[in-house]
Design a protein around this motif. Structure first.
Motif, PDB file in Angstrom:
ATOM      1  N   PHE A  87      -4.835   0.779  -2.001  1.00 48.35           N
ATOM      2  CA  PHE A  87      -4.049   0.026  -1.308  1.00 48.35           C
ATOM      3  C   PHE A  87      -4.763  -1.138  -0.707  1.00 48.35           C
ATOM      4  O   PHE A  87      -4.078  -2.321  -0.748  1.00 48.35           O
ATOM      5  N   PHE A  88      -5.941  -0.815  -0.224  1.00 54.73           N
ATOM      6  CA  PHE A  88      -6.827  -1.990   0.192  1.00 54.73           C
ATOM      7  C   PHE A  88      -7.125  -2.991  -0.949  1.00 54.73           C
ATOM      8  O   PHE A  88      -6.881  -4.188  -0.605  1.00 54.73           O
ATOM      9  N   ARG A 120      -6.393  -3.512  10.539  1.00 56.23           N
ATOM     10  CA  ARG A 120      -5.174  -3.718  10.462  1.00 56.23           C
ATOM     11  C   ARG A 120      -4.825  -2.454  11.187  1.00 56.23           C
ATOM     12  O   ARG A 120      -5.174  -1.300  11.307  1.00 56.23           O
ATOM     13  N   ALA A 175      -6.248   4.715   6.797  1.00 53.93           N
ATOM     14  CA  ALA A 175      -5.734   3.421   6.712  1.00 53.93           C
ATOM     15  C   ALA A 175      -4.691   3.135   5.869  1.00 53.93           C
ATOM     16  O   ALA A 175      -4.848   4.338   4.888  1.00 53.93           O
ATOM     17  N   GLU A 176      -4.017   2.057   5.657  1.00 57.61           N
ATOM     18  CA  GLU A 176      -3.236   1.787   4.815  1.00 57.61           C
ATOM     19  C   GLU A 176      -1.811   2.812   4.936  1.00 57.61           C
ATOM     20  O   GLU A 176      -1.662   3.667   4.387  1.00 57.61           O
ATOM     21  N   PRO A 212     -12.624  -0.566   9.763  1.00 61.07           N
ATOM     22  CA  PRO A 212     -13.377  -1.981   9.596  1.00 61.07           C
ATOM     23  C   PRO A 212     -12.222  -3.036   9.073  1.00 61.07           C
ATOM     24  O   PRO A 212     -12.806  -4.183   8.943  1.00 61.07           O
ATOM     25  N   ASN A 213     -11.261  -2.729   8.464  1.00 64.13           N
ATOM     26  CA  ASN A 213     -10.380  -3.638   7.876  1.00 64.13           C
ATOM     27  C   ASN A 213      -9.204  -4.135   8.953  1.00 64.13           C
ATOM     28  O   ASN A 213      -8.187  -4.553   8.372  1.00 64.13           O
ATOM     29  N   GLN A 224     -19.930  -2.966   3.986  1.00 65.01           N
ATOM     30  CA  GLN A 224     -20.506  -2.037   5.272  1.00 65.01           C
ATOM     31  C   GLN A 224     -20.038  -0.694   4.756  1.00 65.01           C
ATOM     32  O   GLN A 224     -21.047   0.370   4.968  1.00 65.01           O
ATOM     33  N   SER A 274      -5.628  -6.330   0.422  1.00 67.05           N
ATOM     34  CA  SER A 274      -6.851  -7.241   1.033  1.00 67.05           C
ATOM     35  C   SER A 274      -7.843  -7.782   0.246  1.00 67.05           C
ATOM     36  O   SER A 274      -8.597  -8.529   0.666  1.00 67.05           O
ATOM     37  N   VAL A 310     -16.057  -5.752   4.217  1.00 67.82           N
ATOM     38  CA  VAL A 310     -15.370  -4.160   4.359  1.00 67.82           C
ATOM     39  C   VAL A 310     -16.186  -3.487   3.364  1.00 67.82           C
ATOM     40  O   VAL A 310     -16.914  -2.290   3.716  1.00 67.82           O
ATOM     41  N   ARG A 321      -9.235  -6.423  16.448  1.00 68.32           N
ATOM     42  CA  ARG A 321     -10.512  -6.987  16.188  1.00 68.32           C
ATOM     43  C   ARG A 321     -11.697  -6.624  17.091  1.00 68.32           C
ATOM     44  O   ARG A 321     -12.822  -7.170  16.927  1.00 68.32           O
ATOM     45  N   GLN A 366      -6.255   4.995  -0.010  1.00 72.50           N
ATOM     46  CA  GLN A 366      -6.349   4.202   0.818  1.00 72.50           C
ATOM     47  C   GLN A 366      -7.158   2.829   0.461  1.00 72.50           C
ATOM     48  O   GLN A 366      -6.663   1.787   0.305  1.00 72.50           O
TER      49      GLN A 366
END
Lengths: 209, 209
Positions: A96-97, B52, B65-66, B49-50, A141, A101, A138, B40, A93
């Motif tokens: 890929f972030f 998406r 995620a991802e 938090p990202n 945090q 991003s 991100v 959002r 994850q």
């Protein structure tokens, strides 16, 4: 011996140099000048049709592209990649972030500075800075309550994110806004056998590309 | 039951819907309207938090995620992800290729068409089309001698690349220039339990986001 097709200033290449160094794995380093089009030559495209560095080549001729796929492959079975499936999912994850991003903002702006292309990209710069600061937010945090990204253990998720974050200031990003990131950067740089992005590592060989 | 935070038109979300369907894994589907800013909101940002989609949530509250990390996680131990390390490395290579060299071009241009933003992005459109055709060229070359991307067996590498390739024409990409891709698209769509991007799958539930 493994052979790495490499460009010094590339954070994506640095990820692989850093992990190979920390694994104590000897490797040959083939300098590839991406600014002179050396990833677009016929001989290079045979190795990587997607014309990018890094590329890792095994002695039997197999090649692997994509920095984070290379990290996953050579870290498997070592302490740099946790064995349990949930931790591995989180490592992926974050990797890929990083490629979706983070890198397209932070690395690209740094590249524009490095190649003096800021002026010609002045219209898209604000969006790139906004996206980069979003990614740093991100990370900040997440790191506010952790030492490392996954399981609080140094892993290839940290290596992948460290590569361009620690030089984000070269693209004009103000890292002092992010205390947790600063603390994490220090923790990463203090790991055993850490090498800097500019440290000469590997056995350099020249190939006609 | 697994819960998927999902936007119908998103190819990244479709990847997860397709694999869950082919695995025969029941799931809840939470519609998230990305065009109305639903990724959002405070409650969504607590989950990711990202900001998406897709996001997969387990009954115990864990979230991932991802899209490609989700694919890797839920395909592990199934025929959709080979077990040997070298094949897994190649699957990851193609999935990172998809997120870095394919999606940011082909999916973004499709999104501009979908949201009627082509005109306002007219200056960056040629670069996006060039990058997208570049990615399609790399795929065409690879598929010229293969049925599927890795080990000639249908895997999550094919799912990841199919998601936006099969709708690339919605962004103006001319797929009839690429015969090997056309053949591969047919092979993917003929796999057991295939579902289309518009097929209603999962148990839809509404959550205040």
């Amino acid at each position: 011996m493994l052979r790495l097709y490499d460009f010094w200033e590339s954070g994506n290449c640095y990820k692989v140099r850093l992990l190979l160094s920390q694994l104590g794995e000897p490797f040959e380093r083939v300098p590839v000048d991406i600014l002179q089009g050396q990833t677009r030559t016929e001989s290079y495209l045979k190795r990587n049709p997607n014309h990018r560095v890094p590329l890792l080549e095994w002695p039997d001729g197999r090649t692997l592209a994509e920095s984070n796929a290379i990290l996953f492959c050579i870290a498997d079975g070592t302490p740099f990649l946790p064995a349990d499936p949930w931790s591995r999912a989180q490592v992926l994850q974050w990797m890929f972030f990083e490629q979706y991003s983070h890198e397209p903002y932070i690395a690209v702006v740094r590249f524009w500075h490095f190649t003096e292309q800021v002026e010609q990209n002045i219209n898209t710069l604000p969006g790139k800075m906004y996206g980069g600061y979003g990614a740093l937010g991100v990370m900040e945090q997440h790191l506010a309550t952790r030492t490392f990204f996954v399981r609080d253990t140094y892993s290839i998720a940290d290596i992948a994110l460290y590569a361009y974050t620690h030089v984000a200031d070269e693209g004009g990003f103000e890292l002092d806004r992010f205390p947790a990131i600063q603390c994490w950067l220090s923790s990463v740089s203090e790991q055993a056998n850490h090498v800097a992005i500019t440290d000469p590592v590997g056995v350099e060989i020249s190939l006609a590309l």
